[in-house]
Design a protein around this motif. Structure first.
Motif, mmCIF file in Angstrom:
data_model
loop_
_atom_site.group_PDB
_atom_site.id
_atom_site.type_symbol
_atom_site.label_atom_id
_atom_site.label_comp_id
_atom_site.label_asym_id
_atom_site.label_seq_id
_atom_site.Cartn_x
_atom_site.Cartn_y
_atom_site.Cartn_z
ATOM 1 N N GLY A 160 106.836 -4.766 -105.403
ATOM 2 C CA GLY A 160 105.730 -5.296 -105.948
ATOM 3 C C GLY A 160 106.815 -6.594 -106.914
ATOM 4 O O GLY A 160 105.810 -7.013 -107.549
ATOM 5 N N GLY A 161 108.670 -6.070 -106.878
ATOM 6 C CA GLY A 161 109.236 -6.985 -107.841
ATOM 7 C C GLY A 161 109.070 -8.096 -106.578
ATOM 8 O O GLY A 161 108.886 -9.650 -107.672
ATOM 9 N N LEU A 162 109.507 -7.963 -105.809
ATOM 10 C CA LEU A 162 109.193 -9.177 -104.857
ATOM 11 C C LEU A 162 107.609 -9.694 -105.019
ATOM 12 O O LEU A 162 108.147 -11.079 -104.942
ATOM 13 N N GLN A 163 106.578 -9.369 -105.129
ATOM 14 C CA GLN A 163 105.630 -10.541 -105.082
ATOM 15 C C GLN A 163 105.416 -11.451 -106.428
ATOM 16 O O GLN A 163 104.753 -12.399 -106.684
ATOM 17 N N GLY A 164 106.165 -10.609 -107.905
ATOM 18 C CA GLY A 164 105.976 -11.245 -109.257
ATOM 19 C C GLY A 164 106.822 -12.578 -108.205
ATOM 20 O O GLY A 164 106.606 -13.912 -109.285
ATOM 21 N N ALA A 165 108.658 -12.503 -108.393
ATOM 22 C CA ALA A 165 108.858 -13.704 -107.599
ATOM 23 C C ALA A 165 108.529 -15.045 -106.424
ATOM 24 O O ALA A 165 108.652 -15.683 -106.388
ATOM 25 N N ILE A 166 106.968 -14.259 -105.384
ATOM 26 C CA ILE A 166 106.993 -14.753 -104.946
ATOM 27 C C ILE A 166 105.661 -15.522 -105.664
ATOM 28 O O ILE A 166 105.602 -17.324 -105.723
ATOM 29 N N TRP A 168 106.060 -17.062 -108.942
ATOM 30 C CA TRP A 168 107.073 -17.622 -109.602
ATOM 31 C C TRP A 168 106.398 -19.068 -108.870
ATOM 32 O O TRP A 168 106.764 -19.684 -108.702
ATOM 33 N N TRP A 169 107.925 -18.901 -107.070
ATOM 34 C CA TRP A 169 107.698 -19.561 -105.645
ATOM 35 C C TRP A 169 106.453 -20.576 -106.086
ATOM 36 O O TRP A 169 106.616 -22.126 -105.643
ATOM 37 N N MET A 170 105.389 -19.551 -105.556
ATOM 38 C CA MET A 170 103.687 -20.584 -105.641
ATOM 39 C C MET A 170 103.886 -21.152 -106.589
ATOM 40 O O MET A 170 103.544 -22.473 -106.380
ATOM 41 N N ASP A 181 97.288 -28.691 -107.519
ATOM 42 C CA ASP A 181 97.769 -27.513 -106.971
ATOM 43 C C ASP A 181 98.984 -27.295 -106.483
ATOM 44 O O ASP A 181 99.566 -27.580 -106.274
ATOM 45 N N VAL A 182 98.678 -25.341 -106.556
ATOM 46 C CA VAL A 182 99.976 -25.076 -105.858
ATOM 47 C C VAL A 182 99.863 -25.123 -104.759
ATOM 48 O O VAL A 182 98.810 -25.942 -103.451
ATOM 49 N N ALA A 188 99.046 -18.260 -99.461
ATOM 50 C CA ALA A 188 98.626 -18.060 -98.757
ATOM 51 C C ALA A 188 99.962 -16.604 -98.063
ATOM 52 O O ALA A 188 99.926 -15.436 -98.166
ATOM 53 N N THR A 189 101.558 -16.632 -98.332
ATOM 54 C CA THR A 189 102.461 -16.134 -99.101
ATOM 55 C C THR A 189 102.088 -14.694 -100.046
ATOM 56 O O THR A 189 102.371 -13.473 -99.771
#
Length: 383
Positions: A160-166, A168-170, A181-182, A188-189
């Motif tokens: 879940g924490g990694l999902q938050g970081a991804i 923002w990366w998106m 757009d992103v 997809a990631t």
């Protein structure tokens, strides 16, 4: 020295009570923790993740994903509270390409609409993190986590924490350059990890719904061949989900509205016109939609094959699980066709995305049923 003779009929240690094996065997004697309570908590997390996926899809369909241009995991929970705060947020948005190249002239009122979508999406992520943290710490302190489950539950929180970081990366991919757009591969990631998290929670909900003794016994009856086919089905479904995210990322679902052909042909025109060649597989709307269609056909054909293989199973519940999977697979394909033919309107596209969630869970349920078949009576009904 005690030389007293003992009768051959005398029981050894008759004064001491023999140890008795616990009812149900040693596996039931181990502390099992609060399996039902942990399962209920995971079901709450499951429901929240499903809502999160739906809200994320609507955020994408309403072009709201870039409304908030900063990542503030803590302070970002508080939305603008004054006119000055709103103007400051709006000014940040006016600096990015989406506003300058697509939404120039947008009013503050229109900006607030997309802002609230993105804020709600991020806020729901914070709620999920809070529900996980409170539940995990509570069970840990009370020593109610079943043996062997601590690492799994920590893993959910870490993902879940990694999902938050991804996330923002998106979002950051659409804040500079000429991007409106992103980046589709980042989307997809992000969506792929959401389905991984959802799948893990679903699998563990299925597992905790049965006792350790029942699961251990069920493993002995598993059908390796069907289990392997179920694994391939999971993999194909996941690839199709990723391709669907690529379609959503570049609005590829709105470009070719005829079916079964694309612009009157099998391959869409200009399928490989972008240079270098590899970019077509991520950025060419015709080729991306084509890949999504072809993967859907492959998934359907393979799903039918696995269903007929599952019909040979001796377990009624296993056959029923694959039957439900196949029914949803046909419905999802129909939803996909309708979505394309109507140029992916939001109300239909979100049903198609929700259908992917249902199909994903049903495929995992079928495979879990294969890995741990339910015992049944002589008449064939599940026990």
């Amino acid at each position: 020295m005690n030389t007293k003779k003992r009768s051959i009929f005398e029981e050894v240690g008759e004064t001491a009570k023999p140890a008795t094996a616990p009812k149900g065997g040693m596996i039931d004697a181990r502390p099992r923790g609060a399996r039902k309570a942990v399962r209920a908590w995971l079901m709450v997390l499951f429901a929240l993740v499903v809502v999160m996926i739906a809200v994320g899809g609507l955020t994408r369909l309403t072009d709201s994903g870039l409304a908030i241009t900063e990542w503030a995991p803590v302070t970002g929970a508080v939305p603008p509270l004054s006119a000055e705060d709103w103007e400051a947020e709006f000014e940040l948005y006016r600096q990015i390409p989406e506003y300058q190249l697509q939404n120039k002239g947008m009013t503050l009122s229109e900006f607030k609409t997309i802002y609230w979508w993105e804020w709600g999406h991020r806020q729901l992520g914070r709620v999920i993190g809070l529900v996980w943290a409170v539940g995990f710490v509570g069970f840990l302190v009370a020593r109610k986590i079943p043996p062997g489950w601590t690492g799994r539950l920590i893993g959910i929180g870490a993902l879940g924490g990694l999902q938050g970081a991804i996330g923002w990366w998106m979002v950051s991919s659409g804040l500079d350059g000429t991007m409106l757009d992103v980046a589709s591969y980042r989307l997809a990631t992000h969506l792929g990890l959401a389905f991984v998290i959802l799948g893990l929670i679903a699998w563990w909900v299925f597992t905790l719904g049965r006792s350790e003794a029942e699961l251990l016994q069920a493993r002995r009856a598993r059908e390796p061949r069907l289990m392997s086919l179920g694994g391939w089905l999971v993999g194909l479904a996941f690839v199709q989900i990723l391709l669907g995210a690529l379609v959503a990322g570049i609005d590829a679902g709105r470009g070719y509205t005829d079916w079964p052909l694309m612009a009157g042909g099998f391959l869409p025109p200009g399928a490989f016109e972008i240079q270098p060649l590899w970019r077509n597989f991520f950025e060419n709307d015709g080729l991306v939609q084509f890949m999504h269609r072809m993967a859907g056909y492959v998934l359907l054909v393979f799903g039918i094959f696995v269903f007929f293989r599952a019909r040979r199973s001796s377990f009624t519940a296993t056959r029923g699980a694959y039957g439900a999977m196949l029914g949803m697979l046909f419905l999802q394909m129909l939803l996909g066709i309708v979505t394309v033919m109507y140029s992916a309107p939001a109300h239909i596209a979100i049903f198609h995305q929700f259908g992917a969630v249902v199909l994903w869970v049903l495929i995992l349920r079928a495979r879990h049923q294969t890995a741990y078949p339910r015992s049944q009576s002589v008449r064939g009904a599940a026990a």
